[in-house]
Design an enzyme around this catalytic site. Structure first.
Site, PDB file in Angstrom:
ATOM      1  CE  LYS A 186      -7.767   0.786   3.061  1.00 19.04           C
ATOM      2  NZ  LYS A 186      -6.348   1.747   3.764  1.00 19.04           N
ATOM      3  N   GLY A 203      21.832   8.965  27.924  1.00 18.19           N
ATOM      4  CA  GLY A 203      21.943   8.852  28.996  1.00 18.19           C
ATOM      5  C   GLY A 203      22.117   7.300  30.221  1.00 18.19           C
ATOM      6  CB  SER A 244      -0.425  -4.045   8.267  1.00 21.06           C
ATOM      7  OG  SER A 244      -1.253  -4.253   8.934  1.00 21.06           O
ATOM      8  CG  ASP A 301      13.745   1.475  32.487  1.00 22.31           C
ATOM      9  OD1 ASP A 301      13.491   0.576  32.184  1.00 22.31           O
ATOM     10  OD2 ASP A 301      12.860   3.122  33.135  1.00 22.31           O
ATOM     11  CB  SER A 302      19.514   3.814  30.301  1.00 21.19           C
ATOM     12  OG  SER A 302      20.108   3.034  31.412  1.00 21.19           O
ATOM     13  N   GLY A 347      22.864   3.401  34.369  1.00 17.79           N
ATOM     14  CA  GLY A 347      23.090   1.997  35.770  1.00 17.79           C
ATOM     15  C   GLY A 347      21.636   1.102  35.266  1.00 17.79           C
ATOM     16  CD  GLU A 407      -2.232   1.452   2.199  1.00 11.97           C
ATOM     17  OE1 GLU A 407      -2.371   0.142   3.598  1.00 11.97           O
ATOM     18  OE2 GLU A 407      -3.738   1.550   2.880  1.00 11.97           O
ATOM     19  CE1 TYR A 421     -10.418   0.302  12.219  1.00 13.31           C
ATOM     20  CE2 TYR A 421      -8.211   0.302  13.510  1.00 13.31           C
ATOM     21  CZ  TYR A 421      -8.775  -0.902  12.025  1.00 13.31           C
ATOM     22  OH  TYR A 421      -9.365  -0.766  11.417  1.00 13.31           O
ATOM     23  CB  THR A 441      15.952   5.773  28.736  1.00 11.85           C
ATOM     24  OG1 THR A 441      16.264   6.712  29.790  1.00 11.85           O
ATOM     25  CG2 THR A 441      17.439   5.819  28.005  1.00 11.85           C
ATOM     26  CB  CYS A 499      -4.884  -2.089   4.170  1.00 11.61           C
ATOM     27  SG  CYS A 499      -3.951  -2.076   5.653  1.00 11.61           S
TER      28      CYS A 499
END
Lengths: 585, 585
Positions: free
Chosen positions: A127, A332, A190, A338-339, A335, A44, A133, A433, A163
């Protein structure tokens, strides 16, 4: 029975890059021709990339898409590929393109597919079902097509769909049954969602039954802004058998031979179905069988959730950085988990030479935090630096009377200023992060740790962050490689380290309690009563809901201003992030 | 001929504040009753506020709106106002409300109007035409109504319609003509745009002609996020005469007597028109004429553009601050025109005691800048402070190797950190002061001068900033008050003062050249060729377009991250900024 060798081109276009996307079509069509394909399918909006959002309202952009399509048809013929029919998505509009003048919403833009053959556009399809939505706004941009395009190719009647046509009952697939086609082509942009592949296959099977025809489903791959397209292209037979399936998150040419019923009656130019017109045509010169030995595309087995999400995050980050032409990223390193996960994702996406990790310790940073950051750097090989923030924090504290939360936030903001200064000085994109649980409850500093151009984990709940880290380490060990993420970062209790001895659990419920409530409230739109009925402690529910509502409100504070015109920046001006479309010389 | 005394309640609801909005309806209905009205009209989505965006997807919110409507009908009767019919906008949905469970998009939410009488909902109407352009996304939220509601009130057939129903031909107004009604009520949440009032009146006249009936148009007033609702309520006769018109940007009860044709035929329960059903009913006990002397609402003359925009900006700022319950605002005062205009707007909106202005001089700040900032503070009476930034800037420069643009941006970011620290410490909302021209060409620092919770001038081109300043000063002098904005700030050449002797004109075309190109490109979606055809210098056009495209791309860099679920924060999660709707205890 005729046999068609289909080539599903699961490629990675870039929004706005009409010339580059057309080149992709030419080179992949060459590969499909080399493999002996009789019909080649592209996703598409292949020519423009997807989604193009408010670029639709620029007549110059619509005109460029239409011109690029005509040029592509001619170029394919000039390449000696004119006899091979190619289906390609593009942006069209009713009426002649204009050199200048404002495009009004609803002026007739079309999400379109073209069948290219012998140097020209042999057929078009618009289409029918427009999604509106979630991330989709297609009623804003397009008008709905009311005709099903059926083309006789190698003796088989092939219907073209796009699609969302697949995701809603009725419309094109019902019309395809009435037209008695042998194959329905469905081209897609998609976007990936966790486990969407588990929904997609049963859906394709249901539509195959509805149409009474095989379905060739081709999806793009690659990242665009916050969306990742996963591929997962496939062919399903009329009786619902999965014949072949492409891998997720990579470009792939899926070539497969499929026996299809010969078209019975001579086609009329136009037939009327209940709700959609049917427009027939025939391509000359396509043989009813491929040459040489039979070809099968093979079947890819689904992978574990963690592997799937990891690949999606790596691809989304890589494409954001590369399509926008950033040389490198900076983040950053605290320790913490997440990072560490974002750093590992970045190294997987870009290689260690394009990732700068900066440890930004304060007086509240523990010894283990500094060591874990250094350990991560060693394990991944990224460019590691240390910039203590205390001198700069003290500069503010000496000149302003601050206490409590203002001092905590100050430290996060000084870190943000340093990362942005490195970005300005050296050209890196700053990575954010913060995980989705933190974002949801507002456990972060506006213009502090929220600073950054791209956040690979913004949609990842904290409990999933841990699962991803464990999976990535285990997978590395399985392959005989170094596990990238320090076990310490995975095992220790989470802390923002902005005040002495601070832990996340001082302010928040434990994440294995918090996340299920957040998932119900944010993802599921459950109300308080619904959450309590699901078995959550009412007092905890109230606390979490209060945090989310307050955070929602805080987070949105960086957005608005008063609007007095048709097009203020922000809510009513929706443009994709791209530097590939330029009006100017 | 019957005469109806209509009361158009041009009020200011708050999104999410169901109880507060219901109280507004009760107190204004009391006033309308005291004025002898026979029919009282409130705006679109009066009970919930407008727009409620993705709150629509919470079943608990829909259920709360429906329950609040029933309670309001009962409360009005208990207030002794049950005999007076009241039209009020609210959020409805098909099917019974559920205690819990996810609401699916398209599950049948309705943008609805109710007619309350004698303690119950006597009639309902569901909006037919749903707008889906600009700031509107109603196809995302609502399904379209297919029946026109006609109620016989005091011997007159009155049709109910909502907002967009007026902006598109066909549908309810055509059905109203077929039903032969005497009056069409149109309730609105119609956001302000410059000169929209000049479009609105001819439009109302056209629909009056189409329906062959008088139109009572009532619009809300007040600010919600970036939208300002202007009021401008009016009544137009069947032959297009403007009978009465309310002022803009203030709450107002517009009471007016209008002679209307008596309904001729006895109403049937239901009539069929071509495209819409017509549902008839009759209210008992409404007299065909009001009591006492005749009442007229009067006519308000339109004001100058500058006055209109100024009022819109003041109202948008005041409501953002007050509805979100911020005690006060803080902004940086550079001595330049943008911050001077924002400070004057803030003082007009909130009074000088709720506005903190901070001069944040650096080594590049000129003497006149510091003096102009102090002069502004004296003229407006705001809370004035001075915080020199050089010590903090030097702290960063001593620890990082920065040059050029990185040093310029650093100064802006240190200012941002100081303003946010004051916000955290003292509770002020930070105001941003970048004008639309700066925003468009990216002449600002991300996380620097772009820091802030609300920007009153984000949609105001630089040349309009100057016009507003001159108008505001002149208007003050006309009223015998002190002109708030120093003439120096208006007259001097614009400068960011981030490097020695810097002027905006070093980087940008003069604003009287720049703004017309920006207006064509951004507001008008004109392409390069269209701009050149309009007479602009091609080289300047190319330069400006390059700046805008780059800025568009830079500005959007603080947004995205990879999405892996149905509802990541950001693009597919659209919530109004409100602290008035709370699930939790």
């Amino acid at each position: 029975m005729p046999t068609l060798r289909l080539a599903l081109s699961q490629v990675n276009p870039s929004v706005g890059d009409l010339a580059g996307n057309a080149d992709l079509v030419r080179s992949w069509t060459r590969q499909a021709a080399d493999a002996g394909a009789q019909l080649v399918l592209f996703p598409e909006m292949m020519l423009t990339g997807y989604p193009v959002e408010d670029l639709v309202f620029r007549r110059s952009f619509v005109a460029a898409s239409r011109a690029a399509l005509e040029r592509l048809a001619a170029d394919l013929a000039a390449d000696g590929l004119g006899e091979l029919p190619v289906v390609v998505g593009y942006l069209d509009a009713d009426g002649p393109p204009q050199v200048s003048g404002d495009a009004e919403p609803g002026r007739g833009a079309r999400n379109a597919a073209a069948l290219l053959h012998r140097g020209v556009v042999a057929a078009r399809y618009f289409k029918h079902h427009l999604p509106n939505y979630g991330v989709f706004d297609e009623d804003r941009y397009f008008i709905s097509g009311d005709a099903l395009t059926v083309v006789r190719i190698g003796g088989v009647d092939v219907a073209l769909t796009i699609c969302e046509d697949l995701w809603q009952a009725g419309g094109p697939f019902a019309a395809a049954r009435r037209a008695g086609v042998g194959l329905v082509v469905n081209i897609n942009g998609s976007p990936y969602e966790l486990n969407k592949d588990d929904i997609r296959l049963p859906l394709v099977r249901r539509r195959a039954a509805e149409a009474g025809a095989a379905i060739a489903y081709v999806n793009m791959t690659g990242g665009q802004d916050e969306l990742v397209f996963e591929g997962d292209s496939m062919i399903v037979s009329a009786d619902g058998e999965l014949l072949t399936r492409a891998p997720q998150f990579v470009e792939h040419l899926l070539v497969h031979d499929i026996e299809l019923p010969a078209a019975a009656t001579p086609p009329t130019t136009e037939t009327l179905a209940d709700d959609m017109r049917i427009v027939h045509s025939t391509l000359d010169g396509i043989p009813p069988t491929p040459s040489g030995p039979a070809v099968t595309g093979g079947l890819i087995e689904p992978v574990a959730d963690e592997a799937e999400v990891w690949q999606a995050l790596v691809l989304g980050l890589r494409d954001y950085v590369n399509k926008n032409r950033f040389p490198s990223v900076v983040l950053g390193l605290s320790g913490g988990i997440d990072s560490a996960v974002v750093a590992a994702l970045a190294v997987d996406a870009l290689g260690p030479d394009r990732v700068v990790g900066v440890s930004l310790p304060s007086q509240h940073s523990s010894e283990h935090s500094r060591e874990d950051a250094a350990d991560l750097a060693k394990r991944t090989g990224l460019d590691y630096r240390v910039e203590p923030i205390q001198p700069m924090v003290d500069g503010f504290l000496a000149n302003l009377s601050l206490s409590g939360l203002a001092v905590e936030n100050l430290q996060a903001r000084v870190r943000g200023v340093i990362l942005m200064a490195l970005s300005n000085q050296e050209g890196h994109l700053v990575l954010t992060t913060g995980n989705k649980s933190e974002l949801a409850v507002g456990y972060s500093t506006l213009y502090g740790d929220s600073v950054g151009g791209f956040n690979p984990v913004k949609d990842v709940w904290k409990t999933l962050i841990w699962r991803l880290a464990k999976w990535r380490n285990k997978d590395a060990i399985r392959r005989g490689e170094t596990a990238p993420i320090p076990e310490n970062s995975i095992g220790k209790p989470p802390s923002a380290e902005l005040s002495p001895g601070q832990l996340d659990s001082d302010s928040l419920p434990e994440y294995d309690v918090l996340d299920p409530i957040l998932i119900g409230y944010v993802d599921g739109d459950l109300g308080r009563d619904g959450l309590v009925e699901s078995g959550h402690d009412p007092a905890v529910v109230d606390k979490v809901l209060r945090l989310v509502d307050t955070a929602e409100y805080k987070r949105r504070q960086s957005a608005p201003g008063t609007k007095i015109s048709m097009k203020a920046f922000g809510r009513d001006r929706r443009l994709p992030i791209t530097n590939r479309w330029r009006e100017h010389g």
